[in-house]
Each structure stands twice: as structure tokens, then as C-alpha cells.
Design an enzyme around this catalytic site. Structure first.
Site, PDB file in Angstrom:
ATOM      1  CD  GLN A 284      -4.328   9.663   4.873  1.00  0.00           C
ATOM      2  OE1 GLN A 284      -4.964   8.839   5.102  1.00  0.00           O
ATOM      3  NE2 GLN A 284      -4.400  10.959   5.403  1.00  0.00           N
TER       4      GLN A 284
ATOM      5  CG  ASP B 148      -3.886  -8.563  -5.527  1.00  0.00           C
ATOM      6  OD1 ASP B 148      -4.134  -8.117  -4.254  1.00  0.00           O
ATOM      7  OD2 ASP B 148      -4.676  -8.780  -6.284  1.00  0.00           O
ATOM      8  CB  ILE B 149      -1.597  -8.326   0.062  1.00  0.00           C
ATOM      9  CG1 ILE B 149      -2.920  -7.352   0.295  1.00  0.00           C
ATOM     10  CG2 ILE B 149      -0.391  -7.349   0.138  1.00  0.00           C
ATOM     11  CD1 ILE B 149      -3.209  -6.923   1.824  1.00  0.00           C
TER      12      ILE B 149
ATOM     13  CE1 TYR C 234      -9.826   0.172   7.285  1.00  0.00           C
ATOM     14  CE2 TYR C 234     -10.977   1.414   8.973  1.00  0.00           C
ATOM     15  CZ  TYR C 234      -9.959   1.032   8.221  1.00  0.00           C
ATOM     16  OH  TYR C 234      -8.847   1.528   8.581  1.00  0.00           O
TER      17      TYR C 234
ATOM     18  N   GLY D 287       0.805  -1.380  -0.142  1.00  0.00           N
ATOM     19  CA  GLY D 287      -0.064  -0.035   0.027  1.00  0.00           C
ATOM     20  C   GLY D 287       0.771   1.316  -0.007  1.00  0.00           C
TER      21      GLY D 287
HETATM   22  N1  SER Z   1      -9.324   6.847   8.360  1.00  0.00           N
HETATM   23  C1  SER Z   1      -9.974   5.619   8.416  1.00  0.00           C
HETATM   24  C2  SER Z   1     -11.463   5.725   7.904  1.00  0.00           C
HETATM   25  O1  SER Z   1     -12.145   6.695   7.990  1.00  0.00           O
HETATM   26  C3  SER Z   1     -10.214   5.081   9.867  1.00  0.00           C
HETATM   27  O2  SER Z   1      -9.360   4.138   9.949  1.00  0.00           O
HETATM   28  O3  SER Z   1     -11.897   4.516   7.252  1.00  0.00           O
END
Ligand code: SER
Length: 325
Positions: A17, A58-59, A148, A13
Site C-alpha cells: 500500500q 525476500d528480506i 505486530y 515492499g
Molecule cells: N495500518 C496498520 C494496521 O492496521 C497499523 O500500522 O495493521
């Protein structure tokens, strides 16, 4: 047995960011040729490409990772590849695949090649509505309501399992929202805290996708990078936790951030039009207790909302003048 010396680092990655700035910081610290930047498909920046090795992997494709690990004799991985919270709600299966199956591949490869260390980031998204939202403790309820968040909790547990079961030195922190001036975040809920700066500089107005009284924990990139490397450099004897360190820096509402920007750009106007990301933000904590990180590896952030805002506006302002924003 874990090896003692860091020889060759792989960053997954690295076009993202955090990965983009982390890779450059690692190259400055350990030498350009010792840090292999990798990405899945996004074109890397010139500086990333020209300052050291870059490979596409690609992991979720274990062989593609193994090939690079062998070629460069990798012994440390920073696994920064991930699908963030907002995209994760739109594509939950992809989120699981990258964040869990991808992580599993990374940990298995690290075990198989007897690597020295692996960094696995977690997030404030590991918490959920049942978690205390103020001064969120290190040990607390982890019942996230996003895919997530589910992958982040599972990732923390999997990393800790690999440490206990196989002696693999896996470390990680629960990052808050990260504010940065180099690479835009992609697909997260805390992205407004970065976008607002770009729009303030370019257009003097921004429509924020969370309500003005939404408070979330945030951190400026220089602190994020320093903290990440400091944790990885700490003697393992100091660590009681491994993959789940709370890590706090600053907390503010969207309106407080807009007001801080207005101190520098008085005619900046911020409007609020919450979308589906509001519901995600509402399940996350407002302030974090990070006493374990402070005690075990000396975590101490440098920036607050006013020093971060000034630095962001200085950096982005210069790029705007140069026509590169
Ligand atoms: N910055 C991340 C998100 O907003 C949170 O870990 O998904």
C-alpha cells in the site's frame, strides 16, 4: 562514516500500500533509475514495472537482498516490507520473521555496506492499552498486545541501537492508519477506512468490521509520502529522536467517516459487524501528540477528514467510470 549523498535507493515492499506510491514519488524526486523497487512475490503494477528497475527479493533471505544491493550500488533503503496487525495475529511467527529477522538483515546489510540512510516504519500499534489513548505523548508506555506491535517496538529500539552503536542513520515514524486510492492495504486493522470508500463507490453499502464509535488516528497518503521523504531529507543535526516519531494527522470514528461519505453519496449505508480486529483497535490510541515531529523536522499534514474524503471519492469515482476499480 555515513555518506552524504543519496545515490541509489532500494524500496522493499514496493508492491504494498505505502511502498507502491512511495516508490513512484521517490522516482519522481531522485530519478527513475535511482530507485530500485523490490517485492517478494506479488506481481508489480505496470507503472511500477515500467518506470524503473524492479527485482524480486525476500528480506528474510539475506543473500537475496545483498545481491540487489551490490548490483545497484544501493546506499539508502526504505524498508516497507512488513506483515500487518490482523495477519500478524493469524500468523505470529511469520510476522516476527518478516518484521524482525527481515529488519535485522536490512540493518546488518546497511551497516556492512556503510549506507547513508535507512527508513524503518513503526506504527500506532507500538502502543497498547496501558498507553494514554488521548493525545498520546511521544514518550509513553509501549506495551503492545499484538505480535505486530511487539515487532514495531522492537524495530524502533533496534533502529535506535544501530544509530547509537554503529552510527547508521536509521529513521522512522509511527504511522497511523493510512488511507489511499491506489493500492489496497493488506491485513491491517485500519483497512476498513480504505475499503469503505471502494464499497461506497461500487455498491453504496459497506459492512464495517469495527464498531461505529471506534476512533483511530488516520492519515491520507499524500501526507504520508511527503512526511516520510521530509524526515529522510532533514539534516541529522535537527533530530533528537530517530526511529519513533509520533506522526498525527486526523482522528475520527468509523461512523464519522461514513457520515462524511454520505455528504457526497447520500444513499450510502454503513453497517457495523465487529470481528477479531475490534480487540486490536481497542488497544490503540485515539489521538496522537506529534510535537516532536513538528519541531524536529517540520511535519505538518495538509489533509483533514473532509478534504481527504472528497479527494478519495473523486479519484476512485474516476477509476470506477473508466472500469478500472
Ligand atoms: N495500518 C496498520 C494496521 O492496521 C497499523 O500500522 O495493521
Amino acid at each position: 562514516m555515513a555518506k552524504l549523498e543519496t545515490k541509489k535507493i532500494l524500496v522493499t515492499g514496493s508492491v504494498g500500500q505505502i511502498g507502491s506510491e512511495l516508490t513512484l514519488a521517490l522516482r519522481r524526486k531522485y530519478g527513475n533509475d535511482n530507485v530500485v523497487a523490490t517485492g517478494r512475490k506479488t506481481k508489480p503494477s505496470e507503472i511500477l514495472l515500467n518506470s524503473g528497475p524492479f527485482e524480486f527479493i525476500d528480506i528474510t533471505d539475506r543473500k537475496s537482498v545483498e545481491k540487489v544491493v551490490k548490483e545497484y550500488n544501493i546506499d539508502t533503503i526504505y524498508n516497507m516490507a512488513a506483515i500487518l496487525s490482523a495477519v500478524g495475529e493469524e500468523k505470529p511467527l511469520l510476522c516476527w520473521d518478516v518484521n524482525i529477522n527481515g529488519l535485522y538483515n536490512i540493518l546488518e546489510i546497511a551497516r556492512e555496506f556503510e549506507m547513508a540512510k535507512v527508513f524503518v516504519p513503526s506504527s500506532i500499534a507500538a502502543f497498547g492499552p496501558e498507553t494514554p489513548q488521548e493525545n498520546t505523548p511521544q514518550e509513553t508506555i509501549l506495551k503492545p498486545k499484538t505480535m505486530y506491535g511487539v515487532t514495531k517496538v522492537a524495530g524502533e529500539l533496534l533502529g535506535d541501537y544501530y544509530f547509537k552503536r554503529f552510527g547508521l542513520d536509521v529513521r522512522g515514524v509511527r504511522y497511523p492508519g493510512i488511507i489511499s486510492s491506489e493500492t489496497l492495504p493488506g491485513g491491517g486493522t485500519t483497512d476498513y477506512a480504505v475499503e469503505i470508500f471502494y464499497e461506497a463507490i461500487k455498491n453504496k453499502k459497506y459492512t464495517c468490521f469495527v464498531k461505529k464509535d471506534t476512533v483511530l488516528p488516520m492519515m491520507y497518503m499524500p501526507d504520508c509520502i511527503k512526511g516520510t521523504i521530509d524526515l529522510m531529507e532533514t539534516d541529522i543535526k535537527n533530530l533528537k529522536h530517530h526511529c519513533d516519531f509520533n506522526m498525527a494527522s486526523m482522528s475520527f470514528s468509523a461512523e464519522e467517516l461514513a457520515n462524511e461519505i454520505k455528504k457526497h453519496i447520500p444513499d450510502f449505508v454503513c453497517k457495523y459487524k465487529p470481528d477479531f480486529r475490534q480487540a486490536i483497535a481497542d488497544t490503540w490510541p485515539k489521538t496522537i501528540n506529534d510535537i516532536s515531529a513538528r519541531k524536529e523536522w517540520g511535519w505538518k499534514p495538509k489533509y483533514n477528514i473532509s478534504t481527504m474524503t472528497k479527494d478519495m471519492l473523486d479519484k476512485l469515482g474516476k477509476r470506477y467510470e473508466q472500469g478500472t476499480l
